[in-house]
Design a protein around this motif. Structure first.
Motif, PDB file in Angstrom:
ATOM      1  N   GLU A  44       0.834  -1.203   0.000  1.00  0.00           N
ATOM      2  CA  GLU A  44       0.000   0.000   0.000  1.00  0.00           C
ATOM      3  C   GLU A  44       0.871   1.256   0.000  1.00  0.00           C
ATOM      4  O   GLU A  44       0.548   2.244  -0.652  1.00  0.00           O
ATOM      5  CB  GLU A  44      -0.923   0.012   1.231  1.00  0.00           C
ATOM      6  CG  GLU A  44      -2.049  -1.006   1.146  1.00  0.00           C
ATOM      7  CD  GLU A  44      -3.026  -0.861   2.303  1.00  0.00           C
ATOM      8  OE1 GLU A  44      -2.964   0.166   3.015  1.00  0.00           O
ATOM      9  OE2 GLU A  44      -3.852  -1.761   2.473  1.00  0.00           O
ATOM     10  N   PHE A  45       1.972   1.199   0.719  1.00  0.00           N
ATOM     11  CA  PHE A  45       2.888   2.339   0.751  1.00  0.00           C
ATOM     12  C   PHE A  45       3.453   2.612  -0.636  1.00  0.00           C
ATOM     13  O   PHE A  45       3.535   3.766  -1.070  1.00  0.00           O
ATOM     14  CB  PHE A  45       4.035   2.079   1.733  1.00  0.00           C
ATOM     15  CG  PHE A  45       5.078   3.162   1.719  1.00  0.00           C
ATOM     16  CD1 PHE A  45       4.884   4.346   2.415  1.00  0.00           C
ATOM     17  CD2 PHE A  45       6.255   3.014   0.989  1.00  0.00           C
ATOM     18  CE1 PHE A  45       5.835   5.362   2.389  1.00  0.00           C
ATOM     19  CE2 PHE A  45       7.205   4.012   0.960  1.00  0.00           C
ATOM     20  CZ  PHE A  45       6.998   5.187   1.663  1.00  0.00           C
ATOM     21  N   ALA A  46       3.824   1.541  -1.355  1.00  0.00           N
ATOM     22  CA  ALA A  46       4.403   1.700  -2.694  1.00  0.00           C
ATOM     23  C   ALA A  46       3.399   2.331  -3.655  1.00  0.00           C
ATOM     24  O   ALA A  46       3.760   3.170  -4.486  1.00  0.00           O
ATOM     25  CB  ALA A  46       4.868   0.349  -3.229  1.00  0.00           C
ATOM     26  N   LEU A  49       3.131   6.011  -2.730  1.00  0.00           N
ATOM     27  CA  LEU A  49       4.377   6.671  -3.124  1.00  0.00           C
ATOM     28  C   LEU A  49       4.390   6.951  -4.621  1.00  0.00           C
ATOM     29  O   LEU A  49       4.781   8.036  -5.068  1.00  0.00           O
ATOM     30  CB  LEU A  49       5.580   5.811  -2.732  1.00  0.00           C
ATOM     31  CG  LEU A  49       6.953   6.314  -3.185  1.00  0.00           C
ATOM     32  CD1 LEU A  49       7.304   7.623  -2.477  1.00  0.00           C
ATOM     33  CD2 LEU A  49       8.030   5.271  -2.912  1.00  0.00           C
ATOM     34  N   GLU A  50       3.922   5.986  -5.404  1.00  0.00           N
ATOM     35  CA  GLU A  50       3.908   6.137  -6.862  1.00  0.00           C
ATOM     36  C   GLU A  50       2.988   7.274  -7.294  1.00  0.00           C
ATOM     37  O   GLU A  50       3.332   8.065  -8.183  1.00  0.00           O
ATOM     38  CB  GLU A  50       3.457   4.822  -7.507  1.00  0.00           C
ATOM     39  CG  GLU A  50       3.733   4.742  -8.980  1.00  0.00           C
ATOM     40  CD  GLU A  50       3.490   3.356  -9.537  1.00  0.00           C
ATOM     41  OE1 GLU A  50       2.422   3.150 -10.129  1.00  0.00           O
ATOM     42  OE2 GLU A  50       4.376   2.483  -9.367  1.00  0.00           O
ATOM     43  N   ILE A 195      -2.840  12.431  -0.659  1.00  0.00           N
ATOM     44  CA  ILE A 195      -3.177  13.021   0.636  1.00  0.00           C
ATOM     45  C   ILE A 195      -2.932  12.007   1.747  1.00  0.00           C
ATOM     46  O   ILE A 195      -2.414  12.341   2.819  1.00  0.00           O
ATOM     47  CB  ILE A 195      -4.654  13.504   0.655  1.00  0.00           C
ATOM     48  CG1 ILE A 195      -4.877  14.547  -0.448  1.00  0.00           C
ATOM     49  CG2 ILE A 195      -5.019  14.055   2.021  1.00  0.00           C
ATOM     50  CD1 ILE A 195      -3.999  15.768  -0.354  1.00  0.00           C
ATOM     51  N   GLU A 196      -3.284  10.747   1.493  1.00  0.00           N
ATOM     52  CA  GLU A 196      -3.041   9.692   2.499  1.00  0.00           C
ATOM     53  C   GLU A 196      -1.546   9.519   2.735  1.00  0.00           C
ATOM     54  O   GLU A 196      -1.109   9.299   3.877  1.00  0.00           O
ATOM     55  CB  GLU A 196      -3.655   8.372   2.040  1.00  0.00           C
ATOM     56  CG  GLU A 196      -5.157   8.350   2.124  1.00  0.00           C
ATOM     57  CD  GLU A 196      -5.759   7.034   1.621  1.00  0.00           C
ATOM     58  OE1 GLU A 196      -4.983   6.039   1.529  1.00  0.00           O
ATOM     59  OE2 GLU A 196      -6.953   7.002   1.306  1.00  0.00           O
ATOM     60  N   TYR A 197      -0.749   9.605   1.681  1.00  0.00           N
ATOM     61  CA  TYR A 197       0.701   9.459   1.818  1.00  0.00           C
ATOM     62  C   TYR A 197       1.260  10.532   2.757  1.00  0.00           C
ATOM     63  O   TYR A 197       2.142  10.260   3.577  1.00  0.00           O
ATOM     64  CB  TYR A 197       1.368   9.565   0.444  1.00  0.00           C
ATOM     65  CG  TYR A 197       2.895   9.551   0.500  1.00  0.00           C
ATOM     66  CD1 TYR A 197       3.591   8.351   0.487  1.00  0.00           C
ATOM     67  CD2 TYR A 197       3.613  10.734   0.576  1.00  0.00           C
ATOM     68  CE1 TYR A 197       4.964   8.329   0.555  1.00  0.00           C
ATOM     69  CE2 TYR A 197       4.997  10.725   0.645  1.00  0.00           C
ATOM     70  CZ  TYR A 197       5.667   9.518   0.639  1.00  0.00           C
ATOM     71  OH  TYR A 197       7.035   9.489   0.721  1.00  0.00           O
ATOM     72  N   TYR A 198       0.724  11.744   2.644  1.00  0.00           N
ATOM     73  CA  TYR A 198       1.237  12.859   3.452  1.00  0.00           C
ATOM     74  C   TYR A 198       0.492  13.030   4.782  1.00  0.00           C
ATOM     75  O   TYR A 198       0.752  13.979   5.504  1.00  0.00           O
ATOM     76  CB  TYR A 198       1.127  14.164   2.667  1.00  0.00           C
ATOM     77  CG  TYR A 198       2.241  14.343   1.640  1.00  0.00           C
ATOM     78  CD1 TYR A 198       3.547  14.531   2.047  1.00  0.00           C
ATOM     79  CD2 TYR A 198       1.953  14.316   0.282  1.00  0.00           C
ATOM     80  CE1 TYR A 198       4.559  14.697   1.116  1.00  0.00           C
ATOM     81  CE2 TYR A 198       2.975  14.489  -0.655  1.00  0.00           C
ATOM     82  CZ  TYR A 198       4.262  14.674  -0.224  1.00  0.00           C
ATOM     83  OH  TYR A 198       5.274  14.840  -1.143  1.00  0.00           O
ATOM     84  N   SER A 199      -0.425  12.117   5.090  1.00  0.00           N
ATOM     85  CA  SER A 199      -1.275  12.313   6.267  1.00  0.00           C
ATOM     86  C   SER A 199      -0.477  12.414   7.569  1.00  0.00           C
ATOM     87  O   SER A 199      -0.874  13.084   8.512  1.00  0.00           O
ATOM     88  CB  SER A 199      -2.298  11.170   6.391  1.00  0.00           C
ATOM     89  OG  SER A 199      -1.617   9.921   6.496  1.00  0.00           O
ATOM     90  N   ARG A 200       0.686  11.785   7.624  1.00  0.00           N
ATOM     91  CA  ARG A 200       1.498  11.833   8.840  1.00  0.00           C
ATOM     92  C   ARG A 200       2.426  13.037   8.882  1.00  0.00           C
ATOM     93  O   ARG A 200       2.980  13.381   9.917  1.00  0.00           O
ATOM     94  CB  ARG A 200       2.344  10.571   8.964  1.00  0.00           C
ATOM     95  CG  ARG A 200       1.519   9.308   9.182  1.00  0.00           C
ATOM     96  CD  ARG A 200       2.408   8.096   9.322  1.00  0.00           C
ATOM     97  NE  ARG A 200       1.635   6.890   9.493  1.00  0.00           N
ATOM     98  CZ  ARG A 200       2.170   5.658   9.623  1.00  0.00           C
ATOM     99  NH1 ARG A 200       3.482   5.534   9.579  1.00  0.00           N
ATOM    100  NH2 ARG A 200       1.397   4.604   9.781  1.00  0.00           N
ATOM    101  N   GLN A 201       2.628  13.663   7.714  1.00  0.00           N
ATOM    102  CA  GLN A 201       3.580  14.787   7.663  1.00  0.00           C
ATOM    103  C   GLN A 201       2.884  16.142   7.630  1.00  0.00           C
ATOM    104  O   GLN A 201       3.416  17.115   8.135  1.00  0.00           O
ATOM    105  CB  GLN A 201       4.463  14.674   6.410  1.00  0.00           C
ATOM    106  CG  GLN A 201       5.254  13.380   6.354  1.00  0.00           C
ATOM    107  CD  GLN A 201       6.075  13.314   5.073  1.00  0.00           C
ATOM    108  OE1 GLN A 201       6.801  14.222   4.739  1.00  0.00           O
ATOM    109  NE2 GLN A 201       5.947  12.218   4.338  1.00  0.00           N
ATOM    110  N   ALA A 202       1.721  16.190   6.967  1.00  0.00           N
ATOM    111  CA  ALA A 202       1.042  17.492   6.764  1.00  0.00           C
ATOM    112  C   ALA A 202       0.147  17.850   7.928  1.00  0.00           C
ATOM    113  O   ALA A 202      -0.264  17.019   8.687  1.00  0.00           O
ATOM    114  CB  ALA A 202       0.277  17.444   5.470  1.00  0.00           C
TER     115      ALA A 202
END
Length: 202
Positions: A44-46, A49-50, A195-202
């Motif tokens: 899911e991460f890959a 990321l893509e 948005i999900e990819y950045y959910s921990r950073q944003a």
């Protein structure tokens, strides 16, 4: 992490069609590298990321810039994914590309950097400038600028001008009438995964 300046077709082969990055079509449909033809189960991460990388490379952003756009999109009411795409589509270099004044976003960025593009009659040399509805985009009143753009107009990057833009080819000027609608975004991307990819950073 600086902006990517390596082989563009390598990125297109890995991520799929990126209309803003290159007009060329790769000879091979599979990703580059020794294991490009092997089918791997992606995590899911890959996958997320893509999708994020598609946005980065298509619009020519570095990681810090894209994260900043995500944070801005989160502060606006409405769908964060759609707002993110609208922010990216309203960048001056992308508007120049979508009007057909340049074949790709990197070449549009170069046009802007070299002072060939005007906004409301004033030269703007910042590719990341956020355009607003009602603004007029034109070409600097110099022979060199006009020749460059006229040559580019013979081979536009995308065939159709999106509905939120209008362009007068005889005057080499365009106008922004509103924000882009989702169906007019040329890049095939799932913005919700970004948005999900950045959910921990944003």
């Amino acid at each position: 992490m600086s902006r990517y300046r390596g082989p563009r077709l390598r990125i297109v082969r890995r991520l799929g069609e990126l209309p803003g990055l290159s007009r060329k079509q790769p000879k091979h449909a599979y990703p580059p590298g020794q294991h490009g033809q092997e089918r791997k189960k992606r995590s899911e991460f890959a996958v997320r990321l893509e999708e994020k990388q598609k946005l980065r490379f298509n619009y020519g952003l570095n990681e810090r810039q894209l994260l900043r756009y995500v944070r801005r999109a989160r502060r606006v009411k409405g769908s964060t994914g759609l707002v993110l795409l609208q922010l990216l589509e309203m960048r001056l270099d992308n508007i120049v590309f979508r009007l057909g004044l340049a074949p790709t976003i990197p070449s549009a960025r170069q046009l802007v950097n070299h002072g060939h593009i005007t906004v409301n009659g004033k030269v703007v040399s910042i590719p990341s400038y956020g355009c607003r509805p009602g603004e007029a985009i034109g070409v600097k009143d110099q022979e060199k600028s006009r020749k460059l753009v006229e040559h580019n107009l013979e081979f536009p990057g995308l065939a159709n001008t999106p509905s939120h833009l209008e362009f007068d080819k005889s005057k080499l000027s365009g106008k922004i009438n509103g924000l882009v609608e989702r169906e007019w975004v040329a890049l095939q991307v799932n913005e919700l995964l970004v948005i999900e990819y950045y959910s921990r950073q944003a």
